[in-house]
Design a protein around this motif. Structure first.
Motif, mmCIF file in Angstrom:
data_model
loop_
_atom_site.group_PDB
_atom_site.id
_atom_site.type_symbol
_atom_site.label_atom_id
_atom_site.label_comp_id
_atom_site.label_asym_id
_atom_site.label_seq_id
_atom_site.Cartn_x
_atom_site.Cartn_y
_atom_site.Cartn_z
ATOM 1 N N PRO A 61 67.636 36.920 61.180
ATOM 2 C CA PRO A 61 66.578 37.286 61.280
ATOM 3 C C PRO A 61 65.123 36.040 61.407
ATOM 4 N N THR A 62 64.308 36.504 61.886
ATOM 5 C CA THR A 62 63.139 35.475 62.163
ATOM 6 C C THR A 62 62.017 35.949 61.454
ATOM 7 N N GLY A 63 60.876 34.998 60.954
ATOM 8 C CA GLY A 63 60.052 35.672 60.150
ATOM 9 C C GLY A 63 60.024 35.955 58.909
ATOM 10 N N TRP A 64 59.233 36.693 58.306
ATOM 11 C CA TRP A 64 59.456 37.175 57.014
ATOM 12 C C TRP A 64 60.818 37.945 56.699
ATOM 13 N N VAL A 65 61.319 37.709 55.528
ATOM 14 C CA VAL A 65 62.767 38.398 55.269
ATOM 15 C C VAL A 65 62.542 38.835 53.741
ATOM 16 N N GLU A 66 62.758 40.174 53.595
ATOM 17 C CA GLU A 66 62.814 40.663 51.971
ATOM 18 C C GLU A 66 63.718 39.898 51.457
ATOM 19 N N ARG A 67 63.520 39.275 50.201
ATOM 20 C CA ARG A 67 64.506 38.959 49.414
ATOM 21 C C ARG A 67 64.493 39.685 47.812
ATOM 22 N N VAL A 68 65.581 40.488 47.953
ATOM 23 C CA VAL A 68 65.418 41.172 46.887
ATOM 24 C C VAL A 68 65.743 40.370 45.497
ATOM 25 N N THR A 69 65.219 40.674 44.525
ATOM 26 C CA THR A 69 65.357 39.996 43.107
ATOM 27 C C THR A 69 66.307 40.868 42.091
ATOM 28 N N PRO A 70 67.526 40.581 42.113
ATOM 29 C CA PRO A 70 68.595 41.222 41.335
ATOM 30 C C PRO A 70 68.001 41.407 39.976
ATOM 31 N N GLY A 71 68.144 42.464 39.581
ATOM 32 C CA GLY A 71 67.824 42.684 37.958
ATOM 33 C C GLY A 71 66.346 42.900 37.667
ATOM 34 N N ARG A 72 65.507 42.712 38.518
ATOM 35 C CA ARG A 72 64.116 42.731 38.297
ATOM 36 C C ARG A 72 63.595 43.946 37.456
ATOM 37 N N PHE A 73 64.253 45.264 37.752
ATOM 38 C CA PHE A 73 63.768 46.485 37.288
ATOM 39 C C PHE A 73 64.816 46.882 36.421
ATOM 40 N N ALA A 74 65.785 46.184 36.015
ATOM 41 C CA ALA A 74 67.088 46.421 35.352
ATOM 42 C C ALA A 74 66.362 47.127 33.844
ATOM 43 N N GLY A 75 67.226 48.426 33.441
ATOM 44 C CA GLY A 75 66.442 48.996 32.489
ATOM 45 C C GLY A 75 65.045 49.772 32.436
ATOM 46 N N MET A 76 64.679 49.887 33.620
ATOM 47 C CA MET A 76 63.252 50.516 33.943
ATOM 48 C C MET A 76 63.399 51.766 34.765
#
Length: 316
Positions: A61-76
């Protein structure tokens, strides 16, 4: 590729300047943005023409790419309204993929089921219903089973671009009910749960129309200004209790959600020059990045903020 796109525009009677706000979008996103005017076959033909008659296989992919942050919402546990489509769905999807438990609300039950099926490994509870009714609000809160860490009030509709002198009661009442009263009632319902826990985060989606008067019609503009008032008041009242309340104000977004029928000619003509000045159009995923940041613990010291996620439109 640019000369091919110019040729396509010439065939339709348009010009290159009309694409200025969307130049940063992936070509594929134009299919969504066009609301059916540009089918997938047109994009495929453009790519073939630029690639020797072949459709390339998957590429980087070119340009902005979504970067998931594992566990950022864990337990929420996070409530997301309108989760079946658009920015709402992109927000719910990202939170789910980052470990959150989603209470997904939308009036479209079939689309909610389809969203749930897209993420079979995620923890998603779907609650179809019309949030302008108290029963639907109560059902969403009940589905959380006493634990609500965050609320994303994203669902909304547009108006008919009419100025105040010609705004029909039906347009005003529907926009205010869906876009202002419903998110207020849901926020009111979750605040006692968050207050008892001593913490929580609420995100109310506003708009560029909440920052100025020349971005949409009277009803939508009033609604978006109103949700900013609801947000800042709640941030003041509940900040000392560990609850953060913020808002994201999007500009142009390529969601493919159609505008209402019977758009006001007078309002559209007055607004057109200002809407054409939109510097860029964002994807739903780009808006979800702003929303999920403010909902996450990464925004621990941010309360009462109105974040313009509009490509710089608000500073023009």
């Amino acid at each position: 590729m640019p000369y091919l796109v110019r040729g396509l525009l010439a065939q339709s009677g348009a010009n290159a300047e009309s694409l200025t706000p969307v130049r940063g979008l992936p070509l594929q996103q134009l299919v969504t943005l066009s609301q059916g005017a540009m089918p997938q076959s047109v994009v495929d033909e453009l790519v073939r023409s630029a690639n020797g008659g072949e459709l390339p296989s998957d590429s980087e992919p070119t340009g902005w790419v979504e970067r998931v942050t594992p566990g950022r919402f864990a337990g929420m546990t996070v409530i997301v309204t309108g989760a079946a489509s658009g920015i709402d769905k992109a927000t719910a999807s990202r939170i789910a993929r980052e470990g959150g438990r989603i209470i997904a609300s939308d009036i479209a039950a079939d689309k909610l089921d389809a969203f749930n099926a897209e993420l079979p490994d995620a923890d998603i509870i779907t609650v179809p219903g019309d949030l302008t009714t108290q029963d639907a609000v109560d059902a969403v809160v009940a589905a959380a089973e006493g634990r609500i860490n965050a609320l994303a009030n994203v669902a909304g509709i547009n108006d008919d671009f009419s100025p105040a002198g010609e705004t029909p009661d039906a347009v005003w009442d529907r926009v205010i009910a869906i876009d202002l009263t419903a998110p207020f009632k849901l926020m009111r319902a979750v605040l006692p749960v968050m207050e008892a826990a001593g913490r929580g985060a609420i995100l109310n989606v506003s708009s560029e129309a909440g920052l100025r008067g020349n971005a949409s019609g009277n009803a939508y503009t009033a609604r978006k200004h109103g949700i900013i008032g609801v947000t800042t008041s709640a941030a003041f009242m509940y900040g000392s209790k560990g609850i953060r309340v913020n808002s994201v104000a999007p500009g142009g977004v390529a969601t493919g959600i159609p505008f209402p029928k019977n758009v006001s000619e007078a309002g559209s003509a007055r607004l057109a020059p200002f809407q054409q000045a939109i510097p860029s159009v964002a994807t739903a995923e780009q808006l979800a990045a702003s929303i999920t940041f403010l909902l996450s613990n990464d925004a621990v010291n941010i309360n009462g903020a109105i974040v313009a996620s509009d490509g710089g439109w608000s500073v023009q």
